[in-house]
Design a protein around this motif. Structure first.
Motif, PDB file in Angstrom:
ATOM      1  N   ILE A  93      34.827   1.691 -48.939  1.00 34.62           N
ATOM      2  CA  ILE A  93      34.291   0.458 -49.531  1.00 34.62           C
ATOM      3  C   ILE A  93      33.086   0.758 -50.412  1.00 34.62           C
ATOM      4  O   ILE A  93      33.029   0.341 -51.567  1.00 34.62           O
ATOM      5  CB  ILE A  93      33.924  -0.550 -48.425  1.00 34.62           C
ATOM      6  CG1 ILE A  93      35.202  -1.042 -47.737  1.00 34.62           C
ATOM      7  CG2 ILE A  93      33.120  -1.722 -48.993  1.00 34.62           C
ATOM      8  CD1 ILE A  93      34.959  -1.889 -46.516  1.00 34.62           C
ATOM      9  N   ARG A  94      32.137   1.485 -49.872  1.00 37.52           N
ATOM     10  CA  ARG A  94      30.882   1.711 -50.607  1.00 37.52           C
ATOM     11  C   ARG A  94      31.045   2.600 -51.835  1.00 37.52           C
ATOM     12  O   ARG A  94      30.346   2.424 -52.823  1.00 37.52           O
ATOM     13  CB  ARG A  94      29.837   2.316 -49.674  1.00 37.52           C
ATOM     14  CG  ARG A  94      29.357   1.319 -48.654  1.00 37.52           C
ATOM     15  CD  ARG A  94      28.147   1.818 -47.926  1.00 37.52           C
ATOM     16  NE  ARG A  94      27.761   0.835 -46.922  1.00 37.52           N
ATOM     17  CZ  ARG A  94      27.228   1.131 -45.761  1.00 37.52           C
ATOM     18  NH1 ARG A  94      26.987   2.392 -45.450  1.00 37.52           N
ATOM     19  NH2 ARG A  94      26.916   0.179 -44.908  1.00 37.52           N
ATOM     20  N   ASP A  95      31.953   3.553 -51.781  1.00 39.96           N
ATOM     21  CA  ASP A  95      32.099   4.510 -52.875  1.00 39.96           C
ATOM     22  C   ASP A  95      33.284   4.202 -53.785  1.00 39.96           C
ATOM     23  O   ASP A  95      33.684   5.047 -54.587  1.00 39.96           O
ATOM     24  CB  ASP A  95      32.251   5.934 -52.313  1.00 39.96           C
ATOM     25  CG  ASP A  95      30.994   6.422 -51.606  1.00 39.96           C
ATOM     26  OD1 ASP A  95      29.964   5.722 -51.665  1.00 39.96           O
ATOM     27  OD2 ASP A  95      31.057   7.498 -50.979  1.00 39.96           O
ATOM     28  N   ARG A  96      33.844   3.019 -53.687  1.00 42.28           N
ATOM     29  CA  ARG A  96      34.996   2.685 -54.532  1.00 42.28           C
ATOM     30  C   ARG A  96      34.540   2.566 -55.982  1.00 42.28           C
ATOM     31  O   ARG A  96      33.378   2.267 -56.260  1.00 42.28           O
ATOM     32  CB  ARG A  96      35.664   1.407 -54.048  1.00 42.28           C
ATOM     33  CG  ARG A  96      34.877   0.144 -54.282  1.00 42.28           C
ATOM     34  CD  ARG A  96      35.509  -1.050 -53.554  1.00 42.28           C
ATOM     35  NE  ARG A  96      34.920  -2.301 -53.983  1.00 42.28           N
ATOM     36  CZ  ARG A  96      33.751  -2.770 -53.587  1.00 42.28           C
ATOM     37  NH1 ARG A  96      33.013  -2.072 -52.733  1.00 42.28           N
ATOM     38  NH2 ARG A  96      33.295  -3.913 -54.048  1.00 42.28           N
ATOM     39  N   PRO A  97      35.449   2.799 -56.918  1.00 40.63           N
ATOM     40  CA  PRO A  97      35.088   2.677 -58.329  1.00 40.63           C
ATOM     41  C   PRO A  97      34.618   1.265 -58.671  1.00 40.63           C
ATOM     42  O   PRO A  97      35.073   0.284 -58.067  1.00 40.63           O
ATOM     43  CB  PRO A  97      36.399   2.993 -59.065  1.00 40.63           C
ATOM     44  CG  PRO A  97      37.227   3.742 -58.074  1.00 40.63           C
ATOM     45  CD  PRO A  97      36.824   3.237 -56.723  1.00 40.63           C
ATOM     46  N   SER A  98      33.741   1.171 -59.620  1.00 38.40           N
ATOM     47  CA  SER A  98      33.229  -0.127 -60.053  1.00 38.40           C
ATOM     48  C   SER A  98      34.392  -1.029 -60.442  1.00 38.40           C
ATOM     49  O   SER A  98      35.287  -0.629 -61.184  1.00 38.40           O
ATOM     50  CB  SER A  98      32.283   0.066 -61.240  1.00 38.40           C
ATOM     51  OG  SER A  98      31.814  -1.176 -61.693  1.00 38.40           O
ATOM     52  N   GLY A  99      34.382  -2.230 -59.915  1.00 31.59           N
ATOM     53  CA  GLY A  99      35.418  -3.204 -60.242  1.00 31.59           C
ATOM     54  C   GLY A  99      36.643  -3.148 -59.350  1.00 31.59           C
ATOM     55  O   GLY A  99      37.486  -4.035 -59.397  1.00 31.59           O
ATOM     56  N   GLN A 100      36.770  -2.097 -58.525  1.00 29.73           N
ATOM     57  CA  GLN A 100      37.927  -2.028 -57.633  1.00 29.73           C
ATOM     58  C   GLN A 100      37.715  -2.988 -56.467  1.00 29.73           C
ATOM     59  O   GLN A 100      36.692  -2.937 -55.792  1.00 29.73           O
ATOM     60  CB  GLN A 100      38.137  -0.610 -57.095  1.00 29.73           C
ATOM     61  CG  GLN A 100      39.376  -0.486 -56.214  1.00 29.73           C
ATOM     62  CD  GLN A 100      39.536   0.903 -55.615  1.00 29.73           C
ATOM     63  OE1 GLN A 100      38.564   1.492 -55.133  1.00 29.73           O
ATOM     64  NE2 GLN A 100      40.759   1.423 -55.634  1.00 29.73           N
ATOM     65  N   PRO A 101      38.673  -3.864 -56.196  1.00 23.97           N
ATOM     66  CA  PRO A 101      38.540  -4.775 -55.060  1.00 23.97           C
ATOM     67  C   PRO A 101      38.485  -4.015 -53.728  1.00 23.97           C
ATOM     68  O   PRO A 101      39.051  -2.920 -53.600  1.00 23.97           O
ATOM     69  CB  PRO A 101      39.805  -5.638 -55.136  1.00 23.97           C
ATOM     70  CG  PRO A 101      40.282  -5.503 -56.537  1.00 23.97           C
ATOM     71  CD  PRO A 101      39.880  -4.117 -56.973  1.00 23.97           C
ATOM     72  N   ILE A 102      37.820  -4.608 -52.763  1.00 25.05           N
ATOM     73  CA  ILE A 102      37.671  -3.980 -51.446  1.00 25.05           C
ATOM     74  C   ILE A 102      39.033  -3.685 -50.824  1.00 25.05           C
ATOM     75  O   ILE A 102      39.257  -2.600 -50.290  1.00 25.05           O
ATOM     76  CB  ILE A 102      36.818  -4.874 -50.521  1.00 25.05           C
ATOM     77  CG1 ILE A 102      35.356  -4.815 -50.964  1.00 25.05           C
ATOM     78  CG2 ILE A 102      36.956  -4.454 -49.064  1.00 25.05           C
ATOM     79  CD1 ILE A 102      34.444  -5.775 -50.244  1.00 25.05           C
TER      80      ILE A 102
END
Length: 196
Positions: free
Chosen positions: A77-86
């Motif tokens: 969750i914390r390191d997902r790419p910007s804009g990627q939904p949870i």
């Protein structure tokens, strides 16, 4: 990086010997036909030593303690790419785990098959996933400026953590996992308009 001392190395070796013995015996004889005493004997330790390393019993012998799992969920969750939904990040995380991954070495495939086909091991695996509920709810809530005790946050966390148990034993676990994530992402559509 800190190195383990002699005592920690010995504990890790004993734990690995117990895990290896359990997997070997479960694979050869079936989970239900193997006793804790047989595992201890195969690993050349006492029953007391076995329970000192694994107080939850023989189910716990082939699983980690869940710390890595909780950390992985939070990192997804914390390191997902910007804009990627949870939910997309959690789907990606799950797709690389246990019954959903398609590129496992043969020894891990055998372990996965053993877990999926053994009710006691599946139940223990589910218990480990569900133990991550509060941690996952906190991570989801933090990303949405919501309270982790919010029922919708808690429910979403629980639904995601039930996916390995629900989809893991299906003929195509990855397709089943994706179907559940599709549902979570879009919501329940209700009956077709003509059936209302």
């Amino acid at each position: 990086m800190a190195t383990m001392g002699r005592r920690e190395r010995k504990k890790a070796q004993t734990r690995q010997a117990l895990t290896d013995a359990a997997i070997r015996l479960f694979s050869e004889h079936g989970y239900d036909k193997v006793t804790v005493a047989q595992i201890a004997d195969e690993a050349d330790v006492s029953i007391a030593t076995l329970f000192a390393h694994v107080p939850d019993g023989k189910e716990a012998l082939i699983f980690d303690d869940g710390i890595e799992r909780r950390a992985g969920l939070v990192t997804a969750i914390r390191d997902r790419p910007s804009g990627q939904p949870i939910l997309a990040a959690l789907r990606q995380f799950m797709a690389g785990r246990g019954p959903f991954t398609t590129d496992m070495p043969p020894e891990l495939q055998r372990l996965r098959d053993l877990i999926v086909s053994t009710p006691a091991l599946r139940n223990y695996s589910r218990k480990l996933w569900i133990a991550s509920e509060a941690t996952l709810a906190e991570a989801i809530a933090a990303e949405n400026d919501r309270d982790p005790s919010d029922m919708t946050i808690r429910a979403l966390a629980r639904y995601v953590l039930e996916i390995p148990d629900l989809a893991g034993a299906e003929p195509d676990p990855l397709a089943a996992m994706n179907a559940i994530f599709d549902l979570l992402e879009s919501g329940w559509p209700g009956p077709p308009k003509g059936d209302r």
